[in-house]
Design an enzyme around this catalytic site. Structure first.
Site, PDB file in Angstrom:
ATOM      1  N   ALA A 119      59.087  23.849  38.061  1.00 47.82           N
ATOM      2  CA  ALA A 119      60.276  23.111  38.499  1.00 47.82           C
ATOM      3  C   ALA A 119      61.443  23.393  37.549  1.00 47.82           C
ATOM      4  CB  ALA A 119      59.963  21.625  38.539  1.00 47.82           C
ATOM      5  N   GLU A 120      61.131  23.462  36.245  1.00 44.82           N
ATOM      6  CA  GLU A 120      62.191  23.744  35.267  1.00 44.82           C
ATOM      7  C   GLU A 120      62.717  25.177  35.435  1.00 44.82           C
ATOM      8  OE1 GLU A 120      60.927  20.949  31.514  1.00 44.82           O
ATOM      9  OE2 GLU A 120      59.662  22.614  32.067  1.00 44.82           O
ATOM     10  N   ASP A 175      62.630  26.919  38.229  1.00 42.01           N
ATOM     11  CA  ASP A 175      63.425  26.956  39.458  1.00 42.01           C
ATOM     12  C   ASP A 175      64.828  26.414  39.206  1.00 42.01           C
ATOM     13  OD1 ASP A 175      61.399  28.051  40.934  1.00 42.01           O
ATOM     14  OD2 ASP A 175      60.613  26.128  41.621  1.00 42.01           O
ATOM     15  N   SER A 225      60.255  38.844  46.546  1.00 40.77           N
ATOM     16  CA  SER A 225      59.968  37.447  46.280  1.00 40.77           C
ATOM     17  C   SER A 225      60.482  36.581  47.422  1.00 40.77           C
ATOM     18  CB  SER A 225      60.662  37.092  44.974  1.00 40.77           C
ATOM     19  OG  SER A 225      60.224  35.853  44.552  1.00 40.77           O
ATOM     20  N   LEU A 226      60.446  35.291  47.236  1.00 43.08           N
ATOM     21  CA  LEU A 226      60.916  34.386  48.289  1.00 43.08           C
ATOM     22  C   LEU A 226      62.028  33.503  47.758  1.00 43.08           C
ATOM     23  CD1 LEU A 226      57.456  33.137  49.630  1.00 43.08           C
ATOM     24  CD2 LEU A 226      59.074  34.571  50.870  1.00 43.08           C
ATOM     25  N   GLU A 239      52.549  28.340  56.057  1.00 43.13           N
ATOM     26  CA  GLU A 239      51.320  28.629  55.281  1.00 43.13           C
ATOM     27  C   GLU A 239      51.408  27.941  53.940  1.00 43.13           C
ATOM     28  OE1 GLU A 239      51.552  32.809  54.545  1.00 43.13           O
ATOM     29  OE2 GLU A 239      51.299  33.338  56.643  1.00 43.13           O
ATOM     30  N   LYS A 298      51.593  27.738  50.082  1.00 45.64           N
ATOM     31  CA  LYS A 298      52.034  28.720  49.089  1.00 45.64           C
ATOM     32  C   LYS A 298      51.036  28.669  47.933  1.00 45.64           C
ATOM     33  CE  LYS A 298      56.103  30.318  46.597  1.00 45.64           C
ATOM     34  NZ  LYS A 298      55.468  30.559  45.322  1.00 45.64           N
ATOM     35  N   ASP A 330      49.203  29.179  44.538  1.00 49.61           N
ATOM     36  CA  ASP A 330      49.710  29.373  43.179  1.00 49.61           C
ATOM     37  C   ASP A 330      48.776  30.298  42.404  1.00 49.61           C
ATOM     38  OD1 ASP A 330      51.383  29.144  41.086  1.00 49.61           O
ATOM     39  OD2 ASP A 330      50.858  27.085  40.556  1.00 49.61           O
ATOM     40  N   ARG A 337      52.180  42.807  41.192  1.00 43.91           N
ATOM     41  CA  ARG A 337      53.552  42.943  41.659  1.00 43.91           C
ATOM     42  C   ARG A 337      54.455  43.641  40.645  1.00 43.91           C
ATOM     43  NH1 ARG A 337      57.337  38.026  43.637  1.00 43.91           N
ATOM     44  NH2 ARG A 337      57.099  37.348  41.496  1.00 43.91           N
ATOM     45  N   TYR A 382      47.913  37.405  53.081  1.00 43.27           N
ATOM     46  CA  TYR A 382      48.938  36.760  53.903  1.00 43.27           C
ATOM     47  C   TYR A 382      50.078  37.688  54.311  1.00 43.27           C
ATOM     48  CZ  TYR A 382      50.838  36.092  49.188  1.00 43.27           C
ATOM     49  OH  TYR A 382      51.250  36.295  47.907  1.00 43.27           O
ATOM     50  N   LYS A 405      57.622  31.347  57.740  1.00 41.18           N
ATOM     51  CA  LYS A 405      57.982  32.730  58.094  1.00 41.18           C
ATOM     52  C   LYS A 405      58.304  32.804  59.580  1.00 41.18           C
ATOM     53  CE  LYS A 405      54.713  34.447  54.683  1.00 41.18           C
ATOM     54  NZ  LYS A 405      53.400  35.050  54.412  1.00 41.18           N
ATOM     55  N   LYS A 441      59.290  24.276  48.117  1.00 40.43           N
ATOM     56  CA  LYS A 441      58.499  23.958  46.927  1.00 40.43           C
ATOM     57  C   LYS A 441      58.226  22.456  46.793  1.00 40.43           C
ATOM     58  CE  LYS A 441      57.975  26.876  43.902  1.00 40.43           C
ATOM     59  NZ  LYS A 441      58.775  27.770  43.112  1.00 40.43           N
ATOM     60  N   CYS A 467      39.669  16.153   7.916  1.00 43.58           N
ATOM     61  CA  CYS A 467      38.938  15.993   9.173  1.00 43.58           C
ATOM     62  C   CYS A 467      38.598  14.514   9.362  1.00 43.58           C
ATOM     63  CB  CYS A 467      37.668  16.835   9.115  1.00 43.58           C
ATOM     64  SG  CYS A 467      36.567  16.528  10.490  1.00 43.58           S
ATOM     65  N   CYS A 471      34.473  14.318   9.001  1.00 46.43           N
ATOM     66  CA  CYS A 471      33.705  14.575   7.777  1.00 46.43           C
ATOM     67  C   CYS A 471      34.554  14.483   6.514  1.00 46.43           C
ATOM     68  CB  CYS A 471      33.025  15.936   7.846  1.00 46.43           C
ATOM     69  SG  CYS A 471      34.168  17.313   7.643  1.00 46.43           S
ATOM     70  N   CYS A 530      39.182  21.982  10.561  1.00 45.84           N
ATOM     71  CA  CYS A 530      38.350  21.351   9.541  1.00 45.84           C
ATOM     72  C   CYS A 530      37.616  22.465   8.796  1.00 45.84           C
ATOM     73  CB  CYS A 530      37.360  20.422  10.240  1.00 45.84           C
ATOM     74  SG  CYS A 530      35.942  19.991   9.248  1.00 45.84           S
ATOM     75  N   CYS A 552      30.259  19.445   8.620  1.00 47.67           N
ATOM     76  CA  CYS A 552      30.968  18.507   9.501  1.00 47.67           C
ATOM     77  C   CYS A 552      30.070  18.112  10.682  1.00 47.67           C
ATOM     78  CB  CYS A 552      32.246  19.146  10.027  1.00 47.67           C
ATOM     79  SG  CYS A 552      33.123  18.066  11.176  1.00 47.67           S
TER      80      CYS A 552
HETATM   81  S1  IVH Z   1      54.884  35.907  51.524  1.00 46.17           S
HETATM   82  C1  IVH Z   1      58.390  39.141  50.991  1.00 46.17           C
HETATM   83  N1  IVH Z   1      53.127  34.007  51.657  1.00 46.17           N
HETATM   84  O1  IVH Z   1      54.826  33.403  46.366  1.00 46.17           O
HETATM   85  C2  IVH Z   1      57.643  38.017  50.367  1.00 46.17           C
HETATM   86  N2  IVH Z   1      53.913  34.612  49.506  1.00 46.17           N
HETATM   87  O2  IVH Z   1      57.497  33.003  45.311  1.00 46.17           O
HETATM   88  C3  IVH Z   1      56.238  37.981  50.790  1.00 46.17           C
HETATM   89  N3  IVH Z   1      52.864  33.384  47.678  1.00 46.17           N
HETATM   90  O3  IVH Z   1      55.380  36.744  45.463  1.00 46.17           O
HETATM   91  C4  IVH Z   1      55.511  36.844  50.206  1.00 46.17           C
HETATM   92  N4  IVH Z   1      51.517  32.154  48.906  1.00 46.17           N
HETATM   93  O4  IVH Z   1      53.005  35.745  45.149  1.00 46.17           O
HETATM   94  C5  IVH Z   1      53.896  34.742  50.846  1.00 46.17           C
HETATM   95  N5  IVH Z   1      51.497  32.365  51.934  1.00 46.17           N
HETATM   96  C6  IVH Z   1      52.269  33.097  51.133  1.00 46.17           C
HETATM   97  C7  IVH Z   1      52.243  32.936  49.741  1.00 46.17           C
HETATM   98  C8  IVH Z   1      53.091  33.719  48.958  1.00 46.17           C
HETATM   99  C9  IVH Z   1      51.897  32.443  47.675  1.00 46.17           C
HETATM  100  C10 IVH Z   1      53.524  33.890  46.457  1.00 46.17           C
HETATM  101  C11 IVH Z   1      53.637  35.389  46.369  1.00 46.17           C
HETATM  102  C12 IVH Z   1      55.097  35.649  46.273  1.00 46.17           C
HETATM  103  C13 IVH Z   1      55.597  34.362  45.699  1.00 46.17           C
HETATM  104  C14 IVH Z   1      57.065  34.150  45.954  1.00 46.17           C
END
Ligand code: IVH
Length: 731
Positions: free
Chosen positions: A69-70, A72, A117-118, A149, A151, A153, A172, A261, A325, A349, A454, A457, A472, A478
């Protein structure tokens, strides 16, 4: 209980007070209106540097020091400033880059299609904006069908199949070039080596997420903690650390999983929708996420987000949001990409799970390797659906407000008993104290004095030169360390004595029945000779005592690797114990080699130890140090009087390279160095790092240098990569 030696650190936002639930920010309300052009320019530079540091920690070191979160929030602010001052946008801007450069440990792989990335959405409004943007772009009146879907981690991986066979697996990296982790990926059961089905595209790149389940992560961490090895902050780091191992056999021992995915290059597209592709990936042998859902309105998409948020803690794996998507692939094609993210997808997120509570006390736990770990005892509070009453404080610097790099964290604010603190469940698992609400600090709260002795001990507890961990020094006196060592000795991957768990270790130790490993095996004899019997103890009937003795006796014959692991040598985990056992074969050979290695780093025995693939200097030194301590040797002798150690599984002798010593040098193009080493060792060869008279073969890749010269000088056989491959294929 928290593992010892853990060094996770969290920084907080620069404000002094952190509220329990930070107000949700949307992309729109990051206040940048007041900035002048010059201020904006300076801040963008600062943000880019900060983001680059965190990218490196996350992608290359697998050790993030701020929450998602930080992170982002940093990116959001940078994006907002750029949106207001578009002339300040440069190619180096965080919005134009993905991740970090590959770390250099593995060979590099150029992705046939970039792994991007997204973009992120943090509110319902951001999601509605995304759909609207898609509609506007495609000139649609209707909301397009969306695939939602979870996401995952974990870390993304690209798998390239040619003629249906897995040929390359790459991380990646920076999105264009990743790391070649093929040898490691081949050990992951959920990733097919060959695609299922008669007609699969000639070239087919499947992409998805490598992850670890919460259960497997916890089990791995407690195993790591037992042996004083790296403890991971969350399942994501654990998966990343496990995948990016030099030794594929270590990856093989880690429970990694994979959800497919998306895809990269595909020579012949089999489907026309995202949802169809997910089903197809299932058919050709991949695990896809069963919660993947088609949504026909924004409300349906948001309902999916809320629904999965509600069951997040029960999924069994970490997710950090939802990905939406556009379903139709022709629309995805038309929408295309903008800088680092597709226009056809967005990540919605979850907010970080945090709560505020009171810090009632700080306790110190002493681990098996003597590490003093501070644990926060909290007034119980619910964080994301789970009641938390303990949280880690990592180490003494963390309490003081100093990070791993010696720089201030939380603006240098220390943590005191009586403080109101913000607790966060990072990666949903290990709760941590992330910050202090200074406004609520009681007047009488005093800085915490970390003990220099310690608490168990009384021995001195000293800090290692290069770390924040205080240990220790009473290694052999100990009681806390002795109890933890015994717990380790009887644990599942060591002697695995059924019915002899933490409780028995604690009780028998306290009553002086079992003080050392050997005592476990003499317990029955001593019990028979003693007036006070085990059966006199509460909770120990005739049957349970008989069963316990039987379980102990069953383990009098033990495999060498279990014994080595059970000794509890620092840095020697199950994987290293197996490597050592396989290399030395018997306990006598192992012990005499370790004593010879104690002669110094120049000794042949030390070099031989250090040359074992997967055993580095840190491990080698720890093993040698263990065998140099006479009291350890006396304890080992006592134990060996009671048990029989089975010789280790011998290396193969039926191959063309069995028993040979080989050195790989130069740039290898047919296989990675790790792959080469792993296959050589599997076939019974020894892989050395330097060329000597003892070397049988030198396999020289492109631009080989001094090692090749040395081989020629010594008359050692030099092979090309192809010749080596031909040799290992012969019997
Ligand atoms: S689609 C063009 N689908 O999230 C981007 N990514 O923050 C295609 N991730 O790099 C990614 N679950 O490592 C996609 N259901 C999902 C995902 C997912 C996790 C990750 C992935 C991506 C990152 C982006």
């Amino acid at each position: 209980m928290f593992p010892n030696g853990q060094t996770i650190s969290m920084t907080s936002k620069p404000s002094k007070t952190v509220k329990a639930k930070p107000k949700r920010r949307t992309n729109k309300d990051v206040a940048v209106e007041h900035l002048t052009h010059a201020q904006a320019k300076a801040e963008l530079v600062r943000l880019a540097l900060e983001i680059a540091v965190h990218d490196r920690r996350y992608y290359q070191d697998d050790a993030p020091s701020i929450s998602d979160a930080e992170y982002d929030a940093l990116r959001r602010r940078s994006d907002a400033i750029e949106a207001r001052f578009p002339d300040l946008l440069t190619a180096q801007s965080p919005s134009q880059t993905v991740g970090a450069q590959p770390s250099g440990r593995f060979a590099k792989v150029r992705h046939a299609a970039p792994m991007l990335s997204l973009g992120n959405a943090f509110s319902d409004e951001d999601v509605a904006d995304f759909i609207e943007r898609v509609q506007r772009f495609l000139k649609l009146d209707e909301v397009p069908v969306i695939v939602a879907e979870p996401k995952i981690d974990g870390l993304s991986l690209s798998l390239r199949y040619e003629q249906g066979q897995l040929v390359t697996a790459a991380t990646r990296g920076d999105g264009f070039e990743g790391e070649d982790v093929t040898a490691n990926v081949r050990t992951i059961a959920e990733i097919p080596q060959a695609l299922k089905g008669k007609t699969v595209p000639a070239v087919c790149e499947i992409r998805g997420e490598v992850y670890m389940t919460t259960k497997d992560f916890l089990a791995l961490n407690s195993k790591q903690a037992e042996i004083g090895d790296t403890v991971f902050a969350n399942p994501r780091n654990s998966a990343a650390g496990s995948l990016r191992q030099k030794d594929p056999s270590i990856t093989a021992s880690r429970p990694l999983k994979f959800f497919a995915y998306t895809w990269g290059e595909i020579s012949d597209m089999p489907e026309t929708t995202q949802f169809g592709m997910v089903k197809w990936m299932g058919k050709i042998g991949f695990v896809t996420n069963p919660r993947t859902t088609l949504c026909r309105s924004i409300d349906e998409a948001l309902a999916f987000y809320r629904g999965i948020g509600a069951v997040r803690a029960d999924l069994g794996y970490d997710i950090d949001g939802v990905v939406y998507k556009v379903d139709r692939l022709d629309w995805q094609q038309r929408l295309g990409f903008v800088s680092r993210s597709p226009r056809w997808a967005i990540a919605h997120k979850f907010a970080a799970e945090q709560a505020t509570t009171e810090l009632e006390a700080i306790d110190i736990q002493v681990g098996r390797t003597g590490a003093l770990t501070p644990v926060a005892r909290l007034k119980p509070v619910t964080v994301g659906g789970v009641v938390v009453s303990n949280a880690t404080l990592h180490n003494e610097d963390y309490i003081k407000g100093i990070g791993n790099d010696g720089e201030p964290i939380r603006d240098g604010v220390d943590i005191r008993v009586g403080d109101t603190v913000v607790v966060q469940r990072a990666g949903d698992v290990i709760p941590q104290v992330v910050s202090v609400v200074l406004d609520k600090r009681p007047d009488d709260a005093r800085p915490y004095k970390f003990p220099h002795t310690c608490p168990v001990c009384g021995s001195h507890a000293v800090r290692e030169e290069d770390g924040a961990v205080r240990r220790c020094t009473g290694v052999l006196i100990c009681p806390a360390q002795a109890v933890e060592r015994l717990k380790h000795f009887v644990s599942r991957n060591a002697f695995d004595i059924e019915g002899f768990g933490d409780k028995q270790v604690q009780e028998f130790y306290a009553d002086k029945l079992v003080q050392s490993a050997a005592d476990i095996f003499t317990l029955e004899k001593r019990d028979a000779a003693s007036k006070t019997k085990l059966t006199d103890r509460e909770g120990y009937g005739e049957v349970s005592v008989r069963n316990l003795f039987n379980a102990i006796n069953e383990r009098r014959r033990v495999e060498l690797h279990r014994l080595i692991f059970a000794l509890g040598i620092r840095h020697v985990g199950e994987g290293n114990a197996k490597l050592l056992a396989r290399h030395y074969g018997s306990i006598d050979a192992f012990r005499s080699a370790m004593q010879a290695a104690g002669e110094g780093h120049d000794s042949e025995a030390y070099k031989d130890l250090n040359d074992i693939e997967g055993v580095g200097e840190v491990v080698a030194d720890a093993v040698v140090e263990f065998f140099a301590e006479p009291r350890n040797m006396a304890a080992l002798d006592d134990l060996l009087d009671e048990i029989e150690v089975l010789p280790a599984e011998q290396a193969r002798t039926d191959t063309a390279v069995a028993g040979k010593t080989v050195v790989f040098t130069g740039t290898l193009t047919k296989f990675t160095r790790d792959e080469a080493k792993a296959s050589a060792e599997r076939l019974g060869a020894k892989v050395a790092g330097s060329v000597s008279k003892k070397t049988d073969y030198v396999v020289a890749g492109e631009s080989a240098g001094s090692k090749l010269d040395k081989a020629r000088e010594l008359g050692v056989a030099v092979l090309t990569e192809d010749e080596w491959l031909a040799l290992i294929e012969t019997r």
